[in-house]
Design a protein around this motif. Structure first.
Motif, PDB file in Angstrom:
ATOM      1  N   UNK A 107       5.464  -8.553   1.696  1.00  0.00           N
ATOM      2  CA  UNK A 107       4.745  -9.627   1.037  1.00  0.00           C
ATOM      3  C   UNK A 107       4.157  -9.089  -0.250  1.00  0.00           C
ATOM      4  N   UNK A 108       3.445  -9.935  -0.961  1.00  0.00           N
ATOM      5  CA  UNK A 108       2.868  -9.542  -2.239  1.00  0.00           C
ATOM      6  C   UNK A 108       1.355  -9.379  -2.079  1.00  0.00           C
ATOM      7  N   UNK A 109       0.897  -8.169  -2.240  1.00  0.00           N
ATOM      8  CA  UNK A 109      -0.522  -7.859  -2.176  1.00  0.00           C
ATOM      9  C   UNK A 109      -0.911  -7.308  -3.550  1.00  0.00           C
ATOM     10  N   UNK A 110      -1.974  -7.846  -4.193  1.00  0.00           N
ATOM     11  CA  UNK A 110      -2.286  -7.449  -5.571  1.00  0.00           C
ATOM     12  C   UNK A 110      -2.782  -6.011  -5.729  1.00  0.00           C
ATOM     13  N   UNK A 111      -3.511  -5.503  -4.748  1.00  0.00           N
ATOM     14  CA  UNK A 111      -4.050  -4.147  -4.840  1.00  0.00           C
ATOM     15  C   UNK A 111      -4.389  -3.660  -3.422  1.00  0.00           C
ATOM     16  N   UNK A 112      -4.512  -2.370  -3.255  1.00  0.00           N
ATOM     17  CA  UNK A 112      -4.853  -1.805  -1.948  1.00  0.00           C
ATOM     18  C   UNK A 112      -6.140  -2.444  -1.441  1.00  0.00           C
ATOM     19  N   UNK A 113      -6.107  -2.921  -0.195  1.00  0.00           N
ATOM     20  CA  UNK A 113      -7.227  -3.703   0.343  1.00  0.00           C
ATOM     21  C   UNK A 113      -7.438  -3.401   1.821  1.00  0.00           C
ATOM     22  N   UNK A 114      -8.710  -3.402   2.241  1.00  0.00           N
ATOM     23  CA  UNK A 114      -9.069  -3.376   3.657  1.00  0.00           C
ATOM     24  C   UNK A 114      -9.451  -4.811   4.025  1.00  0.00           C
ATOM     25  N   UNK A 115      -8.707  -5.402   4.957  1.00  0.00           N
ATOM     26  CA  UNK A 115      -8.980  -6.761   5.417  1.00  0.00           C
ATOM     27  C   UNK A 115      -9.756  -6.688   6.734  1.00  0.00           C
ATOM     28  N   UNK A 116     -10.729  -7.573   6.896  1.00  0.00           N
ATOM     29  CA  UNK A 116     -11.585  -7.545   8.074  1.00  0.00           C
ATOM     30  C   UNK A 116     -11.800  -8.954   8.613  1.00  0.00           C
ATOM     31  N   UNK A 117     -11.895  -9.088   9.961  1.00  0.00           N
ATOM     32  CA  UNK A 117     -12.348 -10.361  10.525  1.00  0.00           C
ATOM     33  C   UNK A 117     -13.863 -10.450  10.311  1.00  0.00           C
ATOM     34  N   UNK A 118     -14.449 -11.650  10.378  1.00  0.00           N
ATOM     35  CA  UNK A 118     -15.880 -11.802  10.065  1.00  0.00           C
ATOM     36  C   UNK A 118     -16.805 -10.840  10.817  1.00  0.00           C
ATOM     37  N   UNK A 119     -16.572 -10.614  12.089  1.00  0.00           N
ATOM     38  CA  UNK A 119     -17.495  -9.772  12.863  1.00  0.00           C
ATOM     39  C   UNK A 119     -17.359  -8.286  12.525  1.00  0.00           C
ATOM     40  N   UNK A 120     -16.326  -7.908  11.796  1.00  0.00           N
ATOM     41  CA  UNK A 120     -16.118  -6.494  11.453  1.00  0.00           C
ATOM     42  C   UNK A 120     -16.286  -6.226   9.954  1.00  0.00           C
ATOM     43  N   UNK A 121     -17.035  -7.071   9.267  1.00  0.00           N
ATOM     44  CA  UNK A 121     -17.199  -6.906   7.828  1.00  0.00           C
ATOM     45  C   UNK A 121     -17.831  -5.559   7.473  1.00  0.00           C
ATOM     46  N   UNK A 122     -18.900  -5.177   8.171  1.00  0.00           N
ATOM     47  CA  UNK A 122     -19.551  -3.891   7.885  1.00  0.00           C
ATOM     48  C   UNK A 122     -18.590  -2.730   8.138  1.00  0.00           C
ATOM     49  N   UNK A 135     -11.309  -2.288  -2.678  1.00  0.00           N
ATOM     50  CA  UNK A 135     -11.318  -3.732  -2.405  1.00  0.00           C
ATOM     51  C   UNK A 135     -11.330  -4.012  -0.905  1.00  0.00           C
ATOM     52  N   UNK A 136     -12.213  -4.941  -0.500  1.00  0.00           N
ATOM     53  CA  UNK A 136     -12.211  -5.460   0.868  1.00  0.00           C
ATOM     54  C   UNK A 136     -12.114  -6.973   0.783  1.00  0.00           C
ATOM     55  N   UNK A 137     -11.599  -7.583   1.843  1.00  0.00           N
ATOM     56  CA  UNK A 137     -11.419  -9.035   1.840  1.00  0.00           C
ATOM     57  C   UNK A 137     -11.338  -9.523   3.284  1.00  0.00           C
ATOM     58  N   UNK A 138     -11.757 -10.768   3.529  1.00  0.00           N
ATOM     59  CA  UNK A 138     -11.595 -11.324   4.882  1.00  0.00           C
ATOM     60  C   UNK A 138     -10.117 -11.380   5.277  1.00  0.00           C
ATOM     61  N   UNK A 139      -9.849 -11.194   6.552  1.00  0.00           N
ATOM     62  CA  UNK A 139      -8.478 -11.237   7.071  1.00  0.00           C
ATOM     63  C   UNK A 139      -7.875 -12.619   6.843  1.00  0.00           C
TER      64      UNK A 139
END
Length: 158
Positions: A107-122, A135-139
């Protein structure tokens, strides 16, 4: 009437999921603002008229402790750099994260990212710090909601 082949249907679904992922992971406008340090410096140097005792500062709320070994992590390579997911997974394991898988991401991802579900944001933010990922972003999309997902692109720290 003939139905399209399963390969055609899977291709259409893959394109749709890639489009959804692209839209959901686009960079958002920065929320930072510029602070004029000269104004702050002059305010700090102005004489105080009221020698009243300063109010005690409220205690800062402690950040939640992240227990790395209790958080699952999957690492995906979206860069074309052979072995990047394995190398990054090894780094995450060395600092205590529970890496449960590594693979290639299509798939196309713009930059290296850590994706997290809401309860694992920290935890997502801590993993990003541990790995040097900016970069971090919601799953989104097909990402599992019980773990962190790292997707590496060509700008991944090595």
């Amino acid at each position: 009437m003939a139905f399209p082949s399963p390969v055609v249907m899977l291709s259409v679904i893959a394109v749709a999921m890639a489009s959804i992922t692209f839209v959901a992971t686009r960079d958002q406008a920065p929320t930072e603002r510029r602070v004029d340090t000269a104004t702050i410096a002059s305010a700090d140097q102005s004489p105080s008229v009221d020698p009243a005792p300063a109010d005690p500062k409220p205690e800062a709320k402690p950040e939640p402790q992240v227990k790395r070994g209790e958080v699952y992590v999957e690492v995906f390579n979206n860069s074309g750099i052979k072995g990047l997911a394995a190398t990054t997974a090894a780094k995450a394991t060395q600092v205590g994260w529970a890496v449960v898988g590594e693979d290639n991401w299509y798939g196309v991802i713009p930059t290296t990212t850590v994706y997290f579900p809401p309860r694992l944001q920290a935890a997502g933010k801590q993993l990003a710090l541990d790995l040097g990922i900016k970069r971090t972003s919601p799953a989104v999309g097909v990402m599992k909601r019980d773990r962190l997902t790292v997707i590496l692109t060509t700008d991944a720290p090595q």
